[in-house]
Design a protein around this motif. Structure first.
Motif, mmCIF file in Angstrom:
data_model
loop_
_atom_site.group_PDB
_atom_site.id
_atom_site.type_symbol
_atom_site.label_atom_id
_atom_site.label_comp_id
_atom_site.label_asym_id
_atom_site.label_seq_id
_atom_site.Cartn_x
_atom_site.Cartn_y
_atom_site.Cartn_z
ATOM 1 N N GLU A 12 0.821 -1.210 0.000
ATOM 2 C CA GLU A 12 0.000 0.000 0.000
ATOM 3 C C GLU A 12 0.857 1.263 0.000
ATOM 4 O OE1 GLU A 12 -2.501 -0.548 3.398
ATOM 5 O OE2 GLU A 12 -3.947 -1.779 2.294
ATOM 6 N N THR A 13 1.950 1.250 0.757
ATOM 7 C CA THR A 13 2.843 2.408 0.808
ATOM 8 C C THR A 13 3.485 2.661 -0.548
ATOM 9 O OG1 THR A 13 3.308 1.977 3.134
ATOM 10 C CG2 THR A 13 4.848 3.401 1.972
ATOM 11 N N VAL A 14 3.997 1.625 -1.176
ATOM 12 C CA VAL A 14 4.669 1.779 -2.469
ATOM 13 C C VAL A 14 3.690 2.234 -3.539
ATOM 14 C CG1 VAL A 14 5.805 0.493 -4.329
ATOM 15 C CG2 VAL A 14 6.569 0.211 -1.975
ATOM 16 N N THR A 15 2.518 1.622 -3.616
ATOM 17 C CA THR A 15 1.571 1.989 -4.671
ATOM 18 C C THR A 15 0.974 3.378 -4.448
ATOM 19 O OG1 THR A 15 -0.190 0.780 -3.534
ATOM 20 C CG2 THR A 15 0.988 -0.380 -5.298
ATOM 21 N N ALA A 16 0.867 3.819 -3.188
ATOM 22 C CA ALA A 16 0.286 5.137 -2.923
ATOM 23 C C ALA A 16 1.299 6.263 -3.087
ATOM 24 C CB ALA A 16 -0.289 5.177 -1.511
ATOM 25 N N ALA A 17 2.567 6.033 -2.728
ATOM 26 C CA ALA A 17 3.517 7.130 -2.665
ATOM 27 C C ALA A 17 4.668 7.060 -3.655
ATOM 28 C CB ALA A 17 4.092 7.207 -1.245
ATOM 29 N N MET A 18 4.885 5.928 -4.297
ATOM 30 C CA MET A 18 6.103 5.800 -5.075
ATOM 31 C C MET A 18 5.911 5.452 -6.546
ATOM 32 S SD MET A 18 8.303 3.817 -2.230
ATOM 33 C CE MET A 18 9.944 4.413 -2.548
ATOM 34 N N ILE A 19 4.692 5.314 -6.989
ATOM 35 C CA ILE A 19 4.454 4.961 -8.381
ATOM 36 C C ILE A 19 3.792 6.140 -9.072
ATOM 37 C CG2 ILE A 19 3.168 3.449 -9.937
ATOM 38 C CD1 ILE A 19 3.583 1.199 -7.970
ATOM 39 N N GLN A 20 4.371 6.553 -10.196
ATOM 40 C CA GLN A 20 3.850 7.679 -10.945
ATOM 41 C C GLN A 20 2.496 7.323 -11.537
ATOM 42 O OE1 GLN A 20 6.424 9.063 -14.017
ATOM 43 N NE2 GLN A 20 4.904 10.408 -14.890
ATOM 44 N N SER A 21 1.600 8.291 -11.525
ATOM 45 C CA SER A 21 0.305 8.060 -12.137
ATOM 46 C C SER A 21 0.498 7.887 -13.641
ATOM 47 C CB SER A 21 -0.633 9.230 -11.851
ATOM 48 O OG SER A 21 -0.100 10.409 -12.401
ATOM 49 N N PRO A 22 -0.434 7.197 -14.292
ATOM 50 C CA PRO A 22 -0.251 6.948 -15.717
ATOM 51 C C PRO A 22 -0.281 8.233 -16.537
ATOM 52 C CG PRO A 22 -2.382 6.129 -14.961
ATOM 53 C CD PRO A 22 -1.647 6.623 -13.766
ATOM 54 N N CYS A 23 0.465 8.187 -17.614
ATOM 55 C CA CYS A 23 0.446 9.304 -18.550
ATOM 56 C C CYS A 23 0.374 8.719 -19.960
ATOM 57 C CB CYS A 23 1.667 10.203 -18.365
ATOM 58 S SG CYS A 23 3.237 9.388 -18.574
ATOM 59 N N GLY A 24 0.551 9.548 -20.960
ATOM 60 C CA GLY A 24 0.451 9.063 -22.327
ATOM 61 C C GLY A 24 -0.998 8.861 -22.722
ATOM 62 N N LEU A 25 -1.289 7.741 -23.360
ATOM 63 C CA LEU A 25 -2.653 7.455 -23.813
ATOM 64 C C LEU A 25 -3.603 7.241 -22.638
ATOM 65 C CD1 LEU A 25 -1.838 5.033 -26.752
ATOM 66 C CD2 LEU A 25 -2.484 7.445 -26.877
ATOM 67 N N PHE A 26 -3.069 6.809 -21.478
ATOM 68 C CA PHE A 26 -3.910 6.541 -20.314
ATOM 69 C C PHE A 26 -4.413 7.822 -19.660
ATOM 70 C CE2 PHE A 26 -0.859 2.992 -20.545
ATOM 71 C CZ PHE A 26 -1.762 1.979 -20.823
ATOM 72 N N ASN A 27 -3.620 8.905 -19.742
ATOM 73 C CA ASN A 27 -3.994 10.153 -19.101
ATOM 74 C C ASN A 27 -3.516 11.326 -19.970
ATOM 75 O OD1 ASN A 27 -4.644 12.218 -17.388
ATOM 76 N ND2 ASN A 27 -3.244 11.626 -15.755
ATOM 77 N N PRO A 28 -4.309 11.716 -20.963
ATOM 78 C CA PRO A 28 -3.877 12.777 -21.885
ATOM 79 C C PRO A 28 -3.694 14.139 -21.217
ATOM 80 C CG PRO A 28 -5.905 11.727 -22.665
ATOM 81 C CD PRO A 28 -5.576 11.137 -21.336
ATOM 82 N N GLU A 29 -4.275 14.346 -20.036
ATOM 83 C CA GLU A 29 -4.171 15.631 -19.344
ATOM 84 C C GLU A 29 -3.039 15.657 -18.322
ATOM 85 O OE1 GLU A 29 -6.041 18.171 -20.331
ATOM 86 O OE2 GLU A 29 -6.860 16.777 -21.807
ATOM 87 N N ALA A 30 -2.181 14.655 -18.287
ATOM 88 C CA ALA A 30 -1.077 14.603 -17.319
ATOM 89 C C ALA A 30 -0.160 15.809 -17.506
ATOM 90 C CB ALA A 30 -0.289 13.309 -17.490
ATOM 91 N N PRO A 31 0.314 16.423 -16.383
ATOM 92 C CA PRO A 31 1.150 17.622 -16.498
ATOM 93 C C PRO A 31 2.505 17.356 -17.147
ATOM 94 C CG PRO A 31 0.974 16.918 -14.212
ATOM 95 C CD PRO A 31 0.029 16.067 -15.002
ATOM 96 N N CYS A 32 2.925 16.107 -17.208
ATOM 97 C CA CYS A 32 4.232 15.802 -17.793
ATOM 98 C C CYS A 32 4.191 15.710 -19.316
ATOM 99 C CB CYS A 32 4.781 14.490 -17.215
ATOM 100 S SG CYS A 32 3.762 13.056 -17.602
#
Length: 171
Positions: free
Chosen positions: A120-140
């Motif tokens: 739970e700690t790793v998935t909540a705090a250490m994994i970047q949210s999806p970007c690319g086709l999964f999240n077109p509005e990602a700030p990156c």
């Protein structure tokens, strides 16, 4: 720079950030308080945990014998404190092979069946949210692709880059 001049480049760079969800912080807050309302609590608990980490790394030699180290603390506006640490290890304890690096760094997600809290700690705090086709509005995202070059291709083994012939700018 004086550390680099005398002992060469650091072997370990370890960032350490205060987590507002630490139970030591959450248990001391009143019902209407947020962690950012109690900066003194943040700082005290952060300092205790930082000293414990230093004790493990420097005194107990958890990552190898430390020859030199330095750190810098940062406090941002109404945010949690964090520390950047540089460690230079003795020649005998420097990581040189992929296996040496694997003994220091673990980049695997813990098993959710056997180590639920770690998972739970790793998935909540250490994994970047999806970007690319999964999240077109990602700030990156810059020009349709991720500016951080994510997602990276999965690699089963640790590899080392070839830096043998490269000249560093400060030498």
């Amino acid at each position: 720079m004086s550390l680099v001049r005398r002992f060469r480049k650091p072997d370990l760079f370890i960032p350490f950030t205060c987590n507002p969800a630490w139970p030591e912080i959450a248990s001391e807050l009143k019902a209407s308080q947020r962690p950012s309302d109690c900066l003194d609590l943040y700082t005290r608990i952060f300092n205790l945990k930082l000293m414990a980490l230093f004790h493990d790394i420097v005194e107990r030699s958890a990552l190898g014998k430390v020859v030199e180290y330095c750190n810098t603390m940062k406090f941002q506006k109404r945010g949690p404190p964090h520390c950047h640490m540089l460690f230079i290890l003795s020649e005998d304890d420097k990581a040189r092979t992929p296996e040496d690096f694997n003994n220091i760094v673990n980049a695997k997600t813990p098993d959710s069946a056997t180590r639920l809290l770690a998972y739970e700690t790793v998935t909540a705090a250490m994994i970047q949210s999806p970007c690319g086709l999964f999240n077109p509005e990602a700030p990156c995202r810059k020009n349709v692709v991720c500016s951080k070059r994510h997602p990276s291709a999965f690699n089963e083994k640790t590899t080392l880059g070839n830096f043998e012939g490269e000249k560093l700018p400060y030498r």
